[in-house]
Design an enzyme around this catalytic site. Structure first.
Site, PDB file in Angstrom:
ATOM      1  N   ARG A   1      -0.809   4.962  -1.092  1.00  0.00           N
ATOM      2  CA  ARG A   1      -1.759   6.043  -0.776  1.00  0.00           C
ATOM      3  C   ARG A   1      -2.442   5.835   0.582  1.00  0.00           C
ATOM      4  O   ARG A   1      -2.587   6.772   1.366  1.00  0.00           O
ATOM      5  CB  ARG A   1      -2.833   6.067  -1.868  1.00  0.00           C
ATOM      6  CG  ARG A   1      -3.836   7.176  -1.726  1.00  0.00           C
ATOM      7  CD  ARG A   1      -5.015   6.973  -2.693  1.00  0.00           C
ATOM      8  NE  ARG A   1      -4.643   6.402  -3.947  1.00  0.00           N
ATOM      9  CZ  ARG A   1      -4.397   7.099  -5.062  1.00  0.00           C
ATOM     10  NH1 ARG A   1      -4.500   8.408  -5.043  1.00  0.00           N
ATOM     11  NH2 ARG A   1      -4.068   6.480  -6.171  1.00  0.00           N
TER      12      ARG A   1
ATOM     13  N   ARG B   1      -3.345  16.281  -9.393  1.00  0.00           N
ATOM     14  CA  ARG B   1      -4.341  15.204  -9.453  1.00  0.00           C
ATOM     15  C   ARG B   1      -5.720  15.667  -9.955  1.00  0.00           C
ATOM     16  O   ARG B   1      -6.356  14.950 -10.721  1.00  0.00           O
ATOM     17  CB  ARG B   1      -4.450  14.493  -8.098  1.00  0.00           C
ATOM     18  CG  ARG B   1      -3.117  13.853  -7.652  1.00  0.00           C
ATOM     19  CD  ARG B   1      -3.267  12.846  -6.531  1.00  0.00           C
ATOM     20  NE  ARG B   1      -3.951  11.657  -6.950  1.00  0.00           N
ATOM     21  CZ  ARG B   1      -5.216  11.394  -6.713  1.00  0.00           C
ATOM     22  NH1 ARG B   1      -5.941  12.241  -6.010  1.00  0.00           N
ATOM     23  NH2 ARG B   1      -5.769  10.290  -7.152  1.00  0.00           N
TER      24      ARG B   1
ATOM     25  N   TYR C   1       0.778  11.265  -3.507  1.00  0.00           N
ATOM     26  CA  TYR C   1       0.824  11.673  -4.909  1.00  0.00           C
ATOM     27  C   TYR C   1       0.599  13.177  -5.093  1.00  0.00           C
ATOM     28  O   TYR C   1      -0.011  13.598  -6.064  1.00  0.00           O
ATOM     29  CB  TYR C   1      -0.180  10.856  -5.743  1.00  0.00           C
ATOM     30  CG  TYR C   1       0.064   9.366  -5.664  1.00  0.00           C
ATOM     31  CD1 TYR C   1       1.194   8.794  -6.241  1.00  0.00           C
ATOM     32  CD2 TYR C   1      -0.812   8.520  -4.969  1.00  0.00           C
ATOM     33  CE1 TYR C   1       1.442   7.427  -6.148  1.00  0.00           C
ATOM     34  CE2 TYR C   1      -0.575   7.153  -4.875  1.00  0.00           C
ATOM     35  CZ  TYR C   1       0.556   6.620  -5.464  1.00  0.00           C
ATOM     36  OH  TYR C   1       0.792   5.270  -5.369  1.00  0.00           O
TER      37      TYR C   1
ATOM     38  N   PRO D   1       0.822  -1.211   0.000  1.00  0.00           N
ATOM     39  CA  PRO D   1       0.000   0.000   0.000  1.00  0.00           C
ATOM     40  C   PRO D   1       0.859   1.267   0.000  1.00  0.00           C
ATOM     41  O   PRO D   1       1.916   1.312   0.635  1.00  0.00           O
ATOM     42  CB  PRO D   1      -0.790  -0.104   1.303  1.00  0.00           C
ATOM     43  CG  PRO D   1      -0.002  -1.024   2.172  1.00  0.00           C
ATOM     44  CD  PRO D   1       0.836  -1.893   1.291  1.00  0.00           C
TER      45      PRO D   1
ATOM     46  N   CYS E   1      -0.968  29.223 -15.467  1.00  0.00           N
ATOM     47  CA  CYS E   1      -1.501  29.721 -16.711  1.00  0.00           C
ATOM     48  C   CYS E   1      -2.119  28.549 -17.455  1.00  0.00           C
ATOM     49  O   CYS E   1      -1.544  28.044 -18.420  1.00  0.00           O
ATOM     50  CB  CYS E   1      -0.350  30.310 -17.485  1.00  0.00           C
ATOM     51  SG  CYS E   1      -0.892  31.513 -18.623  1.00  0.00           S
ATOM     52  N   GLU E   2      -3.256  28.087 -16.966  1.00  0.00           N
ATOM     53  CA  GLU E   2      -3.802  26.820 -17.434  1.00  0.00           C
ATOM     54  C   GLU E   2      -5.248  26.760 -16.940  1.00  0.00           C
ATOM     55  O   GLU E   2      -5.479  26.719 -15.727  1.00  0.00           O
ATOM     56  CB  GLU E   2      -2.958  25.715 -16.757  1.00  0.00           C
ATOM     57  CG  GLU E   2      -3.197  24.327 -17.187  1.00  0.00           C
ATOM     58  CD  GLU E   2      -2.358  23.929 -18.400  1.00  0.00           C
ATOM     59  OE1 GLU E   2      -1.282  24.499 -18.623  1.00  0.00           O
ATOM     60  OE2 GLU E   2      -2.822  23.062 -19.130  1.00  0.00           O
TER      61      GLU E   2
HETATM   62  N1  LLP Z   1       2.659  -1.366  -6.164  1.00  0.00           N
HETATM   63  C1  LLP Z   1       2.770  -1.112  -7.479  1.00  0.00           C
HETATM   64  C2  LLP Z   1       3.470  -2.055  -8.336  1.00  0.00           C
HETATM   65  C3  LLP Z   1       2.209   0.054  -8.021  1.00  0.00           C
HETATM   66  O1  LLP Z   1       2.303   0.282  -9.324  1.00  0.00           O
HETATM   67  C4  LLP Z   1       1.557   0.971  -7.165  1.00  0.00           C
HETATM   68  C5  LLP Z   1       0.999   2.207  -7.694  1.00  0.00           C
HETATM   69  C6  LLP Z   1       1.483   0.671  -5.804  1.00  0.00           C
HETATM   70  C7  LLP Z   1       2.044  -0.515  -5.337  1.00  0.00           C
HETATM   71  C8  LLP Z   1       0.837   1.574  -4.809  1.00  0.00           C
HETATM   72  O2  LLP Z   1      -0.480   1.851  -5.108  1.00  0.00           O
HETATM   73  P1  LLP Z   1      -1.376   2.621  -4.021  1.00  0.00           P
HETATM   74  O3  LLP Z   1      -1.479   1.720  -2.796  1.00  0.00           O
HETATM   75  O4  LLP Z   1      -0.733   3.899  -3.684  1.00  0.00           O
HETATM   76  O5  LLP Z   1      -2.681   2.786  -4.708  1.00  0.00           O
HETATM   77  N2  LLP Z   1      -0.368   8.911  -9.423  1.00  0.00           N
HETATM   78  C9  LLP Z   1      -1.596   8.186  -9.220  1.00  0.00           C
HETATM   79  C10 LLP Z   1      -1.340   6.841  -8.595  1.00  0.00           C
HETATM   80  C11 LLP Z   1      -0.465   5.933  -9.438  1.00  0.00           C
HETATM   81  C12 LLP Z   1      -0.174   4.633  -8.740  1.00  0.00           C
HETATM   82  C13 LLP Z   1       0.718   3.791  -9.529  1.00  0.00           C
HETATM   83  N3  LLP Z   1       1.095   2.568  -8.913  1.00  0.00           N
HETATM   84  C14 LLP Z   1      -2.546   9.026  -8.369  1.00  0.00           C
HETATM   85  O6  LLP Z   1      -2.194  10.140  -8.012  1.00  0.00           O
HETATM   86  O7  LLP Z   1      -3.654   8.597  -8.073  1.00  0.00           O
END
Ligand code: LLP
Length: 445
Positions: free
Chosen positions: A290, A327, A387, A288, A358-359
């Site tokens: 996020r 985001r 993120y 995990p 500027c967007e």
């Molecule tokens: N493991 C792998 C292989 C991953 O690709 C990711 C996230 C995670 C773990 C962790 O995922 P989480 O638990 O954080 O959901 N920038 C995007 C999120 C991209 C996540 C990519 N991979 C956003 O701001 O929502």
């Protein structure tokens, strides 16, 4: 969740007065609570690591990474998922135990893999055949045996924004399930003196409030593992089920779930499916990101220009925006916020919070209920721990905000705010462009 002091209009976050934080450290400012991160890690420890034998948890550092964060994760006993040389370098510099590092990525370079091998990272999660060949070559040269997992594409996408679903068939991540491909890389690894294949990994997607996609992907993985056992005699020791646990941002979202909401169905499915297939249950790893850090962070801004378009809307601009939180623009992500210096006042306006870029797409929050706002007020945007800092840019040459960590009610700067000089740090003016005699030219016709 966010307290306001009865005698004081100011919003309190983790025992700190947010208005004072804004005053002392300036805005925009990322504020992160150590306790909140630790509470999430504790939930993982108690309801996963201690509840189920033979399990490991790695924090997905792409969500938020600094050297101080590495120290917190180390203290909490979790491992670290890194996805680039830069993230790995941060962990190295923070003296993070390298055997607890998992190195992901769909296009790791020769240099990145070399850095990983030189530092003996715990697992390399190999995404493709090109990477496997490179790894074999580096490991041979260094006379090392490198422990790997293969990332597979389970052909199951998580139910989330299409940009953050990853497990579907049409994905840049992982080794396709097509007959023959996986078998050939598994066989090559079994035959190699330099590769020690431990098992498999998948990641279905991010910001999930459902667990069905994990369950479906586990079933796919178990079928594969069974076939490999029967056909090649390969015994899988580890299964890494990725991350993806979602967090709540606004009233429209479901409430954030405890770790057990995700973990129990994952573990139940693993136990059932492996037992049914007459296979030993492997070590189970989760990642995990996020969920651990998202709710531990807020961002403080100062409100500036106010623009009311009669019968349309009222725009209030903040001193940051898309560069510190891309985001909303990228995923239409929604956030909640409060006016930190008016936390005890009645909500009587509906305003739109615009960034300063500027967007036109640089809108942080549409239709936020607030008290009567004025320029100079402090806005606290909630649940920005994941993120945001990690995806920040210098678009429009805005210096990146600093990061303050609150530990036991005490704020400490863990990342300094960038200065204008930092923006030019790496720049050079070629000689032929220096000393231009522009004074003779007029500006315009
Ligand atoms: N493991 C792998 C292989 C991953 O690709 C990711 C996230 C995670 C773990 C962790 O995922 P989480 O638990 O954080 O959901 N920038 C995007 C999120 C991209 C996540 C990519 N991979 C956003 O701001 O929502």
């Amino acid at each position: 969740m966010y307290l306001q002091n009865q005698n004081n209009a100011n919003l309190i976050f983790d025992n700190c007065d947010t208005v004072k934080l804004a005053k002392n450290f300036g805005t925009p400012l990322y504020v992160v609570s150590e306790d909140r991160i630790k509470n999430k890690c504790k939930d993982i420890r108690e309801n996963f690591l201690m509840e189920y034998p033979n399990t490991k948890a790695a924090y997905a550092s792409k969500a938020f990474l600094t050297m101080a964060m590495c120290k917190i994760i180390e203290q909490e006993g979790l491992g670290l998922d890194v996805v680039s040389g830069g993230e790995l370098y941060t962990a190295i510099k923070a003296d993070f135990p390298m055997e607890k590092v998992m190195f992901h990525g769909n296009n790791k370079s020769y240099e990145e893999l070399t850095l990983a091998l030189d530092n003996n990272v715990g697992r390399i999660i190999v995404d493709n055949i090109y990477e496997l060949d490179m790894l074999e070559d580096i490991a041979k040269k260094k006379s090392k045996k490198v422990k790997i997992l293969f990332r597979i594409t389970p052909e199951v996408g998580g139910k989330t924004h299409e940009y953050i679903t990853t497990g579907q068939k049409d994905s840049k991540f992982g080794i396709p399930l097509e007959k023959g491909i996986i078998e050939s890389v598994v066989k090559a690894s079994m035959d190699s003196n330099n590769i020690d294949l431990k098992g498999f990994h998948f990641h279905v997607g991010s910001q999930l409030f459902e667990i069905d996609s994990h369950v479906a992907a586990i079933k796919v993985a178990v079928k594969l593992i069974k076939d490999l056992k029967d056909e090649l005699g390969f015994a899988t020791e580890e299964l890494n089920t990725g991350g993806g646990f979602g967090i709540s941002h606004t009233e429209e979202d479901e409430e954030t779930k405890p770790a057990s909401f995700f973990i129990n169905p994952i573990m139940k499915t693993i136990e059932q499916e492996f037992t049914k297939a007459d296979l030993d249950i492997p070590t189970v790893i989760i990642e995990p990101g996020r969920w651990i850090v998202g709710e531990a962070g807020i961002t403080l801004y100062t409100l500036g220009s106010i623009k009311e378009i009669s019968n349309v809307r009222k725009y209030i601009s903040v001193d940051g925006g898309l560069p510190d939180n891309p985001r909303p623009a990228l995923y239409k992500a929604k956030y909640d916020a409060a006016v930190a210096n008016k936390a005890n006042q009645k909500l009587e306006e509906v305003v739109t919070i615009a960034g300063k870029c500027c967007e036109s797409g640089d809108i942080l929050i549409w239709d936020l209920k607030t008290p009567k706002v004025e320029s100079g007020d402090i806005l606290a945007v909630f649940n920005t721990g994941a993120y945001n800092y990690s995806m920040a840019s210098n678009y429009n040459r805005l210096p990146r905000p600093g990061v303050v960590l609150i530990s036991k009610g005490q704020p400490e700067l863990i990342v300094e705010r960038e200065k204008y000089e930092d923006l030019l740090n790496k720049e050079r003016i070629p000689e032929h462009l220096d000393n231009i005699q522009s004074k003779k030219l007029t500006f315009g016709a």
